[in-house]
Scaffold this motif. Structure first.
Motif, PDB file in Angstrom:
ATOM      1  N   GLY A 105       0.815  -1.206   0.000  1.00  0.00           N
ATOM      2  CA  GLY A 105       0.000   0.000   0.000  1.00  0.00           C
ATOM      3  C   GLY A 105       0.847   1.253   0.000  1.00  0.00           C
ATOM      4  O   GLY A 105       1.980   1.253   0.490  1.00  0.00           O
ATOM      5  N   SER A 106       0.312   2.315  -0.565  1.00  0.00           N
ATOM      6  CA  SER A 106       1.003   3.602  -0.578  1.00  0.00           C
ATOM      7  C   SER A 106       0.791   4.288   0.754  1.00  0.00           C
ATOM      8  O   SER A 106      -0.320   4.382   1.245  1.00  0.00           O
ATOM      9  CB  SER A 106       0.447   4.505  -1.683  1.00  0.00           C
ATOM     10  OG  SER A 106       0.402   3.813  -2.908  1.00  0.00           O
ATOM     11  N   GLY A 107       1.915   4.829   1.272  1.00  0.00           N
ATOM     12  CA  GLY A 107       1.758   5.464   2.562  1.00  0.00           C
ATOM     13  C   GLY A 107       2.464   6.799   2.762  1.00  0.00           C
ATOM     14  O   GLY A 107       3.054   6.965   3.783  1.00  0.00           O
ATOM     15  N   LEU A 108       2.464   7.742   1.816  1.00  0.00           N
ATOM     16  CA  LEU A 108       1.542   7.882   0.699  1.00  0.00           C
ATOM     17  C   LEU A 108       2.313   8.220  -0.587  1.00  0.00           C
ATOM     18  O   LEU A 108       3.535   8.308  -0.570  1.00  0.00           O
ATOM     19  CB  LEU A 108       0.548   9.034   0.966  1.00  0.00           C
ATOM     20  CG  LEU A 108      -0.255   8.963   2.248  1.00  0.00           C
ATOM     21  CD1 LEU A 108      -0.800  10.327   2.618  1.00  0.00           C
ATOM     22  CD2 LEU A 108      -1.409   7.990   2.101  1.00  0.00           C
ATOM     23  N   ALA A 109       1.562   8.498  -1.669  1.00  0.00           N
ATOM     24  CA  ALA A 109       2.162   9.080  -2.862  1.00  0.00           C
ATOM     25  C   ALA A 109       2.566  10.515  -2.523  1.00  0.00           C
ATOM     26  O   ALA A 109       1.714  11.359  -2.238  1.00  0.00           O
ATOM     27  CB  ALA A 109       1.169   9.055  -4.018  1.00  0.00           C
ATOM     28  N   VAL A 110       3.873  10.795  -2.536  1.00  0.00           N
ATOM     29  CA  VAL A 110       4.367  12.078  -2.013  1.00  0.00           C
ATOM     30  C   VAL A 110       3.911  13.249  -2.874  1.00  0.00           C
ATOM     31  O   VAL A 110       3.459  14.282  -2.369  1.00  0.00           O
ATOM     32  CB  VAL A 110       5.908  12.061  -1.889  1.00  0.00           C
ATOM     33  CG1 VAL A 110       6.402  13.369  -1.268  1.00  0.00           C
ATOM     34  CG2 VAL A 110       6.365  10.880  -1.053  1.00  0.00           C
ATOM     35  N   GLY A 111       4.034  13.120  -4.186  1.00  0.00           N
ATOM     36  CA  GLY A 111       3.631  14.211  -5.072  1.00  0.00           C
ATOM     37  C   GLY A 111       2.165  14.559  -4.957  1.00  0.00           C
ATOM     38  O   GLY A 111       1.785  15.733  -4.947  1.00  0.00           O
ATOM     39  N   ARG A 112       1.330  13.546  -4.869  1.00  0.00           N
ATOM     40  CA  ARG A 112      -0.109  13.807  -4.740  1.00  0.00           C
ATOM     41  C   ARG A 112      -0.440  14.409  -3.377  1.00  0.00           C
ATOM     42  O   ARG A 112      -1.371  15.204  -3.252  1.00  0.00           O
ATOM     43  CB  ARG A 112      -0.897  12.523  -4.981  1.00  0.00           C
ATOM     44  CG  ARG A 112      -0.828  12.070  -6.434  1.00  0.00           C
ATOM     45  CD  ARG A 112      -1.906  11.092  -6.802  1.00  0.00           C
ATOM     46  NE  ARG A 112      -1.882  10.841  -8.246  1.00  0.00           N
ATOM     47  CZ  ARG A 112      -2.848  10.222  -8.920  1.00  0.00           C
ATOM     48  NH1 ARG A 112      -3.917   9.777  -8.271  1.00  0.00           N
ATOM     49  NH2 ARG A 112      -2.751  10.036 -10.214  1.00  0.00           N
ATOM     50  N   CYS A 113       0.341  14.024  -2.363  1.00  0.00           N
ATOM     51  CA  CYS A 113       0.142  14.634  -1.052  1.00  0.00           C
ATOM     52  C   CYS A 113       0.543  16.105  -1.093  1.00  0.00           C
ATOM     53  O   CYS A 113      -0.106  16.963  -0.471  1.00  0.00           O
ATOM     54  CB  CYS A 113       0.949  13.878   0.000  1.00  0.00           C
ATOM     55  SG  CYS A 113       0.390  14.160   1.692  1.00  0.00           S
ATOM     56  N   LEU A 114       1.611  16.426  -1.820  1.00  0.00           N
ATOM     57  CA  LEU A 114       2.011  17.819  -2.001  1.00  0.00           C
ATOM     58  C   LEU A 114       0.892  18.613  -2.661  1.00  0.00           C
ATOM     59  O   LEU A 114       0.573  19.736  -2.236  1.00  0.00           O
ATOM     60  CB  LEU A 114       3.277  17.881  -2.854  1.00  0.00           C
ATOM     61  CG  LEU A 114       3.789  19.281  -3.211  1.00  0.00           C
ATOM     62  CD1 LEU A 114       4.249  20.027  -1.961  1.00  0.00           C
ATOM     63  CD2 LEU A 114       4.925  19.194  -4.233  1.00  0.00           C
ATOM     64  N   ILE A 115       0.280  18.034  -3.684  1.00  0.00           N
ATOM     65  CA  ILE A 115      -0.850  18.689  -4.354  1.00  0.00           C
ATOM     66  C   ILE A 115      -1.962  18.972  -3.356  1.00  0.00           C
ATOM     67  O   ILE A 115      -2.539  20.076  -3.320  1.00  0.00           O
ATOM     68  CB  ILE A 115      -1.373  17.803  -5.499  1.00  0.00           C
ATOM     69  CG1 ILE A 115      -0.351  17.728  -6.638  1.00  0.00           C
ATOM     70  CG2 ILE A 115      -2.718  18.331  -6.026  1.00  0.00           C
ATOM     71  CD1 ILE A 115      -0.707  16.715  -7.702  1.00  0.00           C
ATOM     72  N   ALA A 116      -2.280  17.983  -2.512  1.00  0.00           N
ATOM     73  CA  ALA A 116      -3.368  18.138  -1.546  1.00  0.00           C
ATOM     74  C   ALA A 116      -3.056  19.216  -0.518  1.00  0.00           C
ATOM     75  O   ALA A 116      -3.936  20.007  -0.134  1.00  0.00           O
ATOM     76  CB  ALA A 116      -3.638  16.809  -0.848  1.00  0.00           C
ATOM     77  N   VAL A 117      -1.797  19.269  -0.059  1.00  0.00           N
ATOM     78  CA  VAL A 117      -1.403  20.301   0.910  1.00  0.00           C
ATOM     79  C   VAL A 117      -1.517  21.682   0.273  1.00  0.00           C
ATOM     80  O   VAL A 117      -1.998  22.638   0.900  1.00  0.00           O
ATOM     81  CB  VAL A 117       0.031  20.043   1.414  1.00  0.00           C
ATOM     82  CG1 VAL A 117       0.563  21.245   2.172  1.00  0.00           C
ATOM     83  CG2 VAL A 117       0.052  18.803   2.311  1.00  0.00           C
ATOM     84  N   ILE A 118      -1.079  21.809  -0.974  1.00  0.00           N
ATOM     85  CA  ILE A 118      -1.161  23.097  -1.678  1.00  0.00           C
ATOM     86  C   ILE A 118      -2.610  23.544  -1.805  1.00  0.00           C
ATOM     87  O   ILE A 118      -2.971  24.677  -1.460  1.00  0.00           O
ATOM     88  CB  ILE A 118      -0.514  22.991  -3.076  1.00  0.00           C
ATOM     89  CG1 ILE A 118       1.003  22.797  -2.955  1.00  0.00           C
ATOM     90  CG2 ILE A 118      -0.824  24.232  -3.917  1.00  0.00           C
ATOM     91  CD1 ILE A 118       1.670  22.431  -4.275  1.00  0.00           C
ATOM     92  N   GLU A 119      -3.457  22.661  -2.325  1.00  0.00           N
ATOM     93  CA  GLU A 119      -4.832  23.058  -2.628  1.00  0.00           C
ATOM     94  C   GLU A 119      -5.659  23.286  -1.365  1.00  0.00           C
ATOM     95  O   GLU A 119      -6.470  24.220  -1.315  1.00  0.00           O
ATOM     96  CB  GLU A 119      -5.490  22.019  -3.537  1.00  0.00           C
ATOM     97  CG  GLU A 119      -4.862  21.963  -4.923  1.00  0.00           C
ATOM     98  CD  GLU A 119      -5.720  21.238  -5.947  1.00  0.00           C
ATOM     99  OE1 GLU A 119      -6.893  20.910  -5.642  1.00  0.00           O
ATOM    100  OE2 GLU A 119      -5.214  20.999  -7.065  1.00  0.00           O
ATOM    101  N   ASN A 120      -5.485  22.442  -0.359  1.00  0.00           N
ATOM    102  CA  ASN A 120      -6.268  22.619   0.864  1.00  0.00           C
ATOM    103  C   ASN A 120      -5.745  23.753   1.730  1.00  0.00           C
ATOM    104  O   ASN A 120      -6.493  24.332   2.519  1.00  0.00           O
ATOM    105  CB  ASN A 120      -6.279  21.312   1.664  1.00  0.00           C
ATOM    106  CG  ASN A 120      -7.222  20.274   1.075  1.00  0.00           C
ATOM    107  OD1 ASN A 120      -8.420  20.292   1.312  1.00  0.00           O
ATOM    108  ND2 ASN A 120      -6.660  19.361   0.277  1.00  0.00           N
TER     109      ASN A 120
END
Length: 430
Positions: free
Chosen positions: A384-399
């Motif tokens: 399992g992904s714990g987590l996808a780092v790039g997508r987490c960066l996207i989520a931190v930016i947008e939220n």
């Protein structure tokens, strides 16, 4: 890979479970190849037995001076030797064909997995957090001023083409902080063992976890035969390839932060803007090796580990169980975790946690001994992904985006950012 003995014992049951994944009627072809293989093996063994019998008789014929019988037995031995070689080659060819077929068929779903054709039939398990109410139209990650200063797609395209990005300044520090936070959490709180593994692997490793032979076009291969890993699942799982483990050694729980590479074959036109779908990206992966009786509970544990990262970062998410038509090739049950992206006004996958049963273990020949004097059994594997780092960066930016184009950094990351709490619209830490 599938157990041929189970297919022989219950071909109808095998076909019924495989049909839930859109694969129809394979047992007939499998058993036909298997029958030819077994017939050739038996005939080869019979020929060998006849050679052995003739070998014993030829000495006796020679001793009693029976030249006619001696010559006859020599001809028998020569004929059986040729016949045996031909039959063994036939068995080898049938075995290779059988293995090739078994390696291209997906794993069987657990009974509890919901039936369905595609992502529309997935079932939501739970949600955590509430999407933030913005008093301005939220932007996608690449449009937020603070992020745009550190996301350089033009330079990446000059260097490598599309679906690459150059990160700089506050963006790469935030990206690095996320990866380190994930690793520290998994090691210190979740009890996983951190590993550092190669990103170039042999073909056997890719076969062991199911990337080959069916999905060769989805990965990159070097000119000397190495493969670039699409995920550290490949390396972490294969650390136990070919081994017989003791029951006391299980479960084995590992995590690794690696570069990952995917050709994104067949994804033309999908997520072409921004860094949501890249050829090169980073992931913190989790892998567990367990006994069969513990694997289902381990899936829930692994899912909770991934969810905990998002909760610590204050990122809303939902967890879904994939239907039979949307599961990955090697999975028998999969939980996808989707993070809320306000710029897209939707949830997007950020982690996929799967239990594979003994599907990968059979390909890798990885077993464990339930007791010191017991026969080895195949382990179960999970990833399992714990987590996808790039997508987490996207989520931190947008939220975390603000009306002035700045970004508020989650509190959990402040120690990793030198105490800085935000990124200015100009892309500086503050």
């Amino acid at each position: 890979m599938h157990d041929i003995r189970l297919i022989r014992d219950n071909p109808e049951g095998f076909d019924a479970r495989l049909a839930r994944r859109g694969e129809e009627g394979w047992s007939q072809d499998i058993l036909a190849i298997d029958a030819r293989r077994r017939e050739a093996i038996l005939a080869a063994e019979t020929a060998q037995a006849e050679r052995n019998r003739a070998s014993k008789e030829i000495g006796a014929a020679k001793a009693r001076g029976d030249e006619a019988e001696f010559e006859r037995l020599r001809e028998v031995m020569a004929a059986r030797k040729t016949e045996q070689a031909e039959l063994e080659e036939k068995a080898r060819i049938e075995e290779a064909q059988l293995q090739q077929l078994l390696m291209t068929l997906p794993n069987l779903p657990l009974d509890e997995v919901p039936d369905g054709r595609d992502e529309a039939d997935n079932v939501e398990l739970r949600r955590w957090g509430s999407p933030r109410d913005f008093d301005f139209p939220p932007k996608e990650h690449f449009e937020v001023a603070a992020a745009a200063a550190g996301l350089d797609f033009a330079t990446a395209a000059k260097l490598s083409g599309s679906r690459f990005v150059v990160l700089k300044g506050a963006m790469i520090r935030l990206h690095r902080a996320l990866a380190q936070f994930m690793l520290d959490t998994h090691v210190d709180r979740n009890g996983l063992t951190e590993m550092w593994t190669p990103v170039l692997v042999r073909e056997e490793a890719m076969q062991g976890t199911g990337q080959l032979p069916k999905f060769a076009e989805d990965s990159y291969q070097t000119t000397n035969g190495w493969w670039l890993i699409p995920t550290a699942e490949v390396t972490l799982t294969n650390t136990v390839a070919g081994e017989i483990l003791s029951a006391d050694a299980l479960p084995i729980r590992m995590t690794a932060h690696t570069q990952c590479f995917r050709s994104e074959a067949g994804s033309a036109g999908k997520d072409t803007t921004g860094m949501l779908r890249q050829h090169q990206f980073e992931k913190v992966e989790m892998v567990s090796i367990t006994t069969p009786q513990d694997s289902r509970a381990e899936l829930d544990r692994m899912t909770a580990c991934a969810e905990g990262i998002l909760e610590a970062l204050g990122l809303p998410y939902r967890t879904i169980v994939l239907c039979t038509g949307d599961m990955g090739f090697g999975a028998s049950r999969t939980h996808d975790i989707e993070v809320w992206l306000p710029g897209q006004n939707t949830y997007r996958e950020i982690s996929s946690c799967s239990v594979c049963g003994d599907f990968q273990a059979r390909r890798m020949n990885t077993r464990f001994r339930p007791a010191p004097d017991a026969r080895p059994e195949f382990v179960h594997t999970l990833n399992g992904s714990g987590l996808a780092v790039g997508r987490c960066l996207i989520a931190v930016i947008e939220n975390g985006q603000q009306a002035d184009g700045s970004i508020v950094i989650p509190e959990a990351l402040h120690p990793y950012m030198g105490g800085k709490t935000r990124i200015t619209p100009e892309g500086a830490l503050a």
